[in-house]
Design a protein around this motif. Structure first.
Motif, PDB file in Angstrom:
ATOM      1  N   CYS A 246       0.823  -1.209   0.000  1.00 48.41           N
ATOM      2  CA  CYS A 246       0.000   0.000   0.000  1.00 48.41           C
ATOM      3  C   CYS A 246       0.859   1.262   0.000  1.00 48.41           C
ATOM      4  O   CYS A 246       0.574   2.232  -0.705  1.00 48.41           O
ATOM      5  CB  CYS A 246      -0.931  -0.012   1.216  1.00 48.41           C
ATOM      6  SG  CYS A 246      -2.319  -1.149   1.057  1.00 48.41           S
ATOM      7  N   LYS A 250       0.436   3.934  -3.238  1.00 45.41           N
ATOM      8  CA  LYS A 250      -0.134   5.273  -3.086  1.00 45.41           C
ATOM      9  C   LYS A 250       0.743   6.352  -3.716  1.00 45.41           C
ATOM     10  O   LYS A 250       0.266   7.458  -3.985  1.00 45.41           O
ATOM     11  CB  LYS A 250      -0.348   5.578  -1.601  1.00 45.41           C
ATOM     12  CG  LYS A 250      -1.434   4.740  -0.955  1.00 45.41           C
ATOM     13  CD  LYS A 250      -1.534   5.000   0.544  1.00 45.41           C
ATOM     14  CE  LYS A 250      -2.583   4.124   1.198  1.00 45.41           C
ATOM     15  NZ  LYS A 250      -2.661   4.335   2.655  1.00 45.41           N
ATOM     16  N   CYS A 258      -7.527   2.429  -5.427  1.00 40.42           N
ATOM     17  CA  CYS A 258      -8.546   2.772  -4.419  1.00 40.42           C
ATOM     18  C   CYS A 258      -9.010   4.208  -4.665  1.00 40.42           C
ATOM     19  O   CYS A 258      -8.575   5.155  -3.981  1.00 40.42           O
ATOM     20  CB  CYS A 258      -7.986   2.607  -3.017  1.00 40.42           C
ATOM     21  SG  CYS A 258      -7.261   0.978  -2.696  1.00 40.42           S
ATOM     22  N   SER A 263     -12.515   5.016   0.696  1.00 41.57           N
ATOM     23  CA  SER A 263     -11.907   3.696   0.555  1.00 41.57           C
ATOM     24  C   SER A 263     -10.590   3.646   1.310  1.00 41.57           C
ATOM     25  O   SER A 263      -9.987   4.678   1.613  1.00 41.57           O
ATOM     26  CB  SER A 263     -11.675   3.364  -0.924  1.00 41.57           C
ATOM     27  OG  SER A 263     -10.758   4.276  -1.497  1.00 41.57           O
ATOM     28  N   CYS A 265      -6.781   1.207   1.683  1.00 37.82           N
ATOM     29  CA  CYS A 265      -5.890   0.226   1.054  1.00 37.82           C
ATOM     30  C   CYS A 265      -5.594  -0.884   2.062  1.00 37.82           C
ATOM     31  O   CYS A 265      -5.342  -0.613   3.246  1.00 37.82           O
ATOM     32  CB  CYS A 265      -4.594   0.906   0.605  1.00 37.82           C
ATOM     33  SG  CYS A 265      -3.476  -0.179  -0.315  1.00 37.82           S
ATOM     34  N   CYS A 277      -8.408  -3.135  -2.221  1.00 31.67           N
ATOM     35  CA  CYS A 277      -9.117  -2.002  -1.629  1.00 31.67           C
ATOM     36  C   CYS A 277     -10.390  -2.470  -0.937  1.00 31.67           C
ATOM     37  O   CYS A 277     -11.011  -3.456  -1.332  1.00 31.67           O
ATOM     38  CB  CYS A 277      -9.470  -0.974  -2.706  1.00 31.67           C
ATOM     39  SG  CYS A 277      -8.067  -0.448  -3.718  1.00 31.67           S
ATOM     40  N   PRO A 287     -14.960   0.088  -3.940  1.00 31.01           N
ATOM     41  CA  PRO A 287     -13.898   1.083  -3.719  1.00 31.01           C
ATOM     42  C   PRO A 287     -13.070   1.377  -4.964  1.00 31.01           C
ATOM     43  O   PRO A 287     -12.276   2.317  -4.960  1.00 31.01           O
ATOM     44  CB  PRO A 287     -13.034   0.437  -2.635  1.00 31.01           C
ATOM     45  CG  PRO A 287     -13.212  -1.037  -2.850  1.00 31.01           C
ATOM     46  CD  PRO A 287     -14.639  -1.209  -3.317  1.00 31.01           C
ATOM     47  N   TYR A 288     -13.251   0.581  -6.037  1.00 26.40           N
ATOM     48  CA  TYR A 288     -12.452   0.743  -7.245  1.00 26.40           C
ATOM     49  C   TYR A 288     -13.108   1.706  -8.241  1.00 26.40           C
ATOM     50  O   TYR A 288     -12.573   1.940  -9.322  1.00 26.40           O
ATOM     51  CB  TYR A 288     -12.240  -0.618  -7.921  1.00 26.40           C
ATOM     52  CG  TYR A 288     -11.602  -1.632  -7.010  1.00 26.40           C
ATOM     53  CD1 TYR A 288     -10.232  -1.613  -6.751  1.00 26.40           C
ATOM     54  CD2 TYR A 288     -12.373  -2.607  -6.365  1.00 26.40           C
ATOM     55  CE1 TYR A 288      -9.649  -2.530  -5.903  1.00 26.40           C
ATOM     56  CE2 TYR A 288     -11.794  -3.533  -5.511  1.00 26.40           C
ATOM     57  CZ  TYR A 288     -10.428  -3.494  -5.285  1.00 26.40           C
ATOM     58  OH  TYR A 288      -9.846  -4.405  -4.440  1.00 26.40           O
TER      59      TYR A 288
END
Length: 740
Positions: A246, A250, A258, A263, A265, A277, A287-288
């Motif tokens: 994660c 990010k 995510c 949402s 991760c 996610c 969440p996608y």
């Protein structure tokens, strides 16, 4: 038809040639307009999608195909039955059922093996939701992966067969290891002796969903299992978005999946990094997809979470209030009463104080009872593992170097068994680095399971293992017995494993002298365990990752705590085959009988690793090249040794010694254990080779040469000291005299 013919014509479950890659030109995750949300009765939530343009990437691409008049989603050629975003799972109906069938008409046994290959895909087999199932009479079957061989024995003799019971009578089960992406189911052909049925009789091995399997006695001695499931069994697969943690995912906002504003991760729990996610707490949905996580309206549930009060929904939560004339106490709305007089209040106050005192007394009693139960449970475990016998024997023998640790001591030493303290994982358990109060660094092994026989004999075995004192064996400092599965405490060896040195040194050259020294140290340790200890000890899992190195590259053999004492009767022979691919003694696979010659075979594979810098088992290779031992024996037979040797140790000055080491490895890898040398003979030969390499000038003095080499031990099919030693000496003297 030969077994190979049936193997090739059997069900090939999956051979995934597609590559799981998140495209370099990443399309931001989100909803694909015009993409179908269902296929038949199955919901298709993003990141999955029908057709390539509807999925996040090729790993999640599905096809909606009509099968027998019904639309069904297919991942490659496998039917998808259910997809769960919240759990990160996908349930699929697979054809991965391996079977062996006896045909009485022509008295032949036919085999059809099936396998599952999820490598280079976002999926792996859920170890929580699935189980390895073996069905049949007198059936020994295995699930073989890239790093595990796990199986069990099913028999129809002894206990009666019973519907719903799968514990060895007609059916047996084994746990699925963690993080498995590949397996192949196969049978031990020499074990099956069921040839008595008048009809076609089949045995099966497969990996399938636990909740979907219930054993029926009609499955045995028939084809009912295969027919009932119509050749398919459900299996639950875990999945992840990409092989990134994660924290790393990010950093790249263009590919971060995510995308919903509510949402989170979630890091994968498999052995490789990865993420998926979920919606935040109080939200549900996808969440996608942008704004895919929607607030849960708790107030619209069938049961009011505020009881008789007023429920008001808030983003991600809810709040409670009371109607006019009521107030809230302990989450419950009660009517407001007039203020009582002082005399009216006294009974209420007295009752309240009494109630508080009663609650405190009950709480203390419950706490004392729970502590007593915990203490009794720890004492029961301590006695069950032979702790009382071990303690008394330690006192009588004054074994001060060995200590019985408490669970609290080891929790403090390892920071409550923190993941940051993990220094190794294996098939038997997890190893943590710890620091005792005395500032002594230790390695704490937290075992996964222990069989009933070892539970009864554990204390006695610990007493024997505690007396092991050899410079090349990792010292067992103590154990913890007050837990369900005992923990072992070893000395800490700081420089990693031989496996890391050989296969993870990033090109750093390892000299032949260093390799020979490590091999000799390891052989000395195994020789000591086999014949030098007070009771012979069989290691059972000799491999390069169980050989530790100190700062001077001196080897120490570890993990002998998971070994067994040499069996004294047939009742102690192991019936459940487990081990590490590439190192397993083929004779042990046939007989299920562990001997000292099984360790010799595994040590021969370690010698091959030192000579070639290749791994013992390579799943990606073709044919015989999958197995290092088979490839080596073929090279020796065809006189092609130089082809497979590591380039870092090839050379005219070392070729004779390399040939001697290779010849020794060849004898260690003999198919029959009787033809293999003992570990003592192996250690003696390696010691002579090491001395010859360190003292090439001794050929000038024949008496010194004879003293250095000593009398060779007899070995099957070979002589320890050969003319090649003298050619080594001659070449070394010539080099010294010429100034080379």
């Amino acid at each position: 038809m030969t077994k190979l013919g049936f193997l090739l014509s059997g069900y090939i479950f999956l051979s995934l040639l597609g590559i799981w890659v998140v495209a370099t030109a990443v399309v931001p995750a989100g909803h694909r307009p015009g993409c179908p949300a269902k296929c038949g009765d199955v919901d298709i939530p993003f990141p999955f999608g029908i057709r390539e343009q509807c999925a996040l990437h090729n790993g999640f691409k599905l096809n909606c195909t009509t099968v027998e008049g019904v639309k069904k989603p297919l991942w490659w050629d496998v039917e998808v039955a259910k997809i769960s975003l919240a759990n990160g799972t996908a349930t699929m109906n697979t054809k991965a059922i391996s079977r062996q069938c006896y045909f009485p008409a022509n008295r032949t046994m036919r085999y059809r093996n099936a396998w599952l290959n999820l490598t280079e895909t976002p999926f792996w087999i859920s170890e929580v939701d699935n189980t390895v199932v073996v069905i049949g009479c007198n059936t020994l079957a295995y699930m073989m992966s890239s790093s595990y061989v796990i199986g069990c024995v099913s028999t129809c003799e002894g206990a009666p067969l019973e519907d719903g019971t799968c514990s060895g009578a007609g059916c047996c089960q084994a746990d699925v290891p963690k993080g498995i992406q590949y397996y192949n189911g196969y049978f031990n052909e020499n074990y099956n002796t069921t040839k008595t049925s008048q009809g076609i009789t089949c045995s099966y091995i497969t990996v399938m969903e636990k909740a979907a399997f219930r054993f029926k006695t009609s499955y045995v001695k028939s084809t009912m299992f295969y027919d009932t499931h119509k050749g398919k069994v459900p299996i639950v697969l875990n999945w992840q978005i990409a092989e990134l943690a994660c924290e790393d995912a990010k950093k790249n906002t263009s590919s971060y999946a995510c995308v919903s504003s509510h949402s989170v991760c979630v890091d994968s729990t498999t052995h490789k990094p990865g993420y998926r996610c979920n919606c935040s707490e109080g939200y549900e949905g996808n969440p996608y997809i942008a704004d895919g996580c929607r607030d849960i309206d708790e107030c619209r549930r069938l049961v009011n979470p505020c009881g008789d009060g007023i429920c008001e929904n808030t983003p991600g939560n809810y709040s409670c209030s009371c109607y006019l004339g009521n107030y809230m106490t302990n989450g419950v709305c009660v009517p407001i009463q007039k203020k009582p007089s002082r005399f009216q209040a006294m009974p209420v106050v007295g009752a309240s104080v009494g109630l508080v005192v009663l609650v405190i007394v009950v709480a203390c009693a419950c706490l004392i009872q729970e502590r007593r139960k915990l203490r009794n449970m720890k004492l029961a475990y301590f006695r069950q593992h032979g702790g009382t016998i071990l303690f008394e024997e330690m006192k009588s023998q004054q074994c001060n170097a060995f200590k019985i640790f408490s669970e609290e001591e080891l929790q403090q030493a390892t920071n409550r068994f923190s993941e940051k303290q993990v220094i190794g994982r294996g098939g038997h358990g997890t190893v943590y680095k710890g620091l005792l109060k005395s500032n002594v660094e230790v390695a704490v092994k937290r075992c996964m399971t222990i069989d009933e026989q070892h539970k009864k004999e554990f204390g006695k075995e610990m007493l024997i293992l505690a007396q092991i004192n050899h410079r090349n064996v990792v010292k067992l400092l103590g154990c913890c017995l007050e837990v369900e599965v005992p923990m072992l405490v070893y000395e800490f060896v700081p420089n990693g494993t031989l496996f890391d040195l050989i296969h993870g040194n990033h090109g750093w050259r390892i000299s032949l002298a260093t390799r020979l020294g490590i091999a000799h140290d390891s052989a000395e340790a195994l020789s000591y365990l086999h014949s030098g200890a007070s009771t012979p000890i069989l290691h059972g899992d000799v491999k390069s990752s169980n050989i530790l190195l100190d700062d001077n590259h001196k080897a120490k053999v570890s993990d002998f705590g998971a070994s067994i004492l040499a069996p004294t009767d047939e009742s102690q022979f192991v019936t459940l085959v487990q081990g590490t691919c590439g190192y397993l003694d083929p004779e042990y696979m046939q007989t299920c009988q562990l001997t000292d010659k099984s360790d010799v075979y595994s040590f021969g594979v370690v010698l091959l690793e030192l000579l070639t810098c290749k791994k013992p088992f390579n799943l990606d290779a073709l044919g015989q090249e999958k197995s290092l031992s088979i490839m080596f024996m073929s090279a020796m037979k065809e006189n092609r040794l130089e082809v497979i040797l590591d380039d870092g140790i090839k050379g005219e000055d070392s070729m004779e010694i390399l040939e001697e080491i290779a010849e020794l490895a060849k004898h260690c890898l003999e198919m029959s254990g009787e033809n293999r040398p003992s570990m003592k003979e192996v250690a003696e030969k390696l010691d002579r080779l090491r001395k010859v390499m360190h003292h090439p000038w001794v050929q000038q003095n024949p008496e010194e040469m004879e003293s250095l080499l000593g009398e060779p031990s007899a070995m099957a099919h070979s002589t320890i000291v050969s003319d090649q030693y003298f050619s080594i000496e001659k070449k070394a003297v010539t080099n010294l005299q010429s100034g080379r």
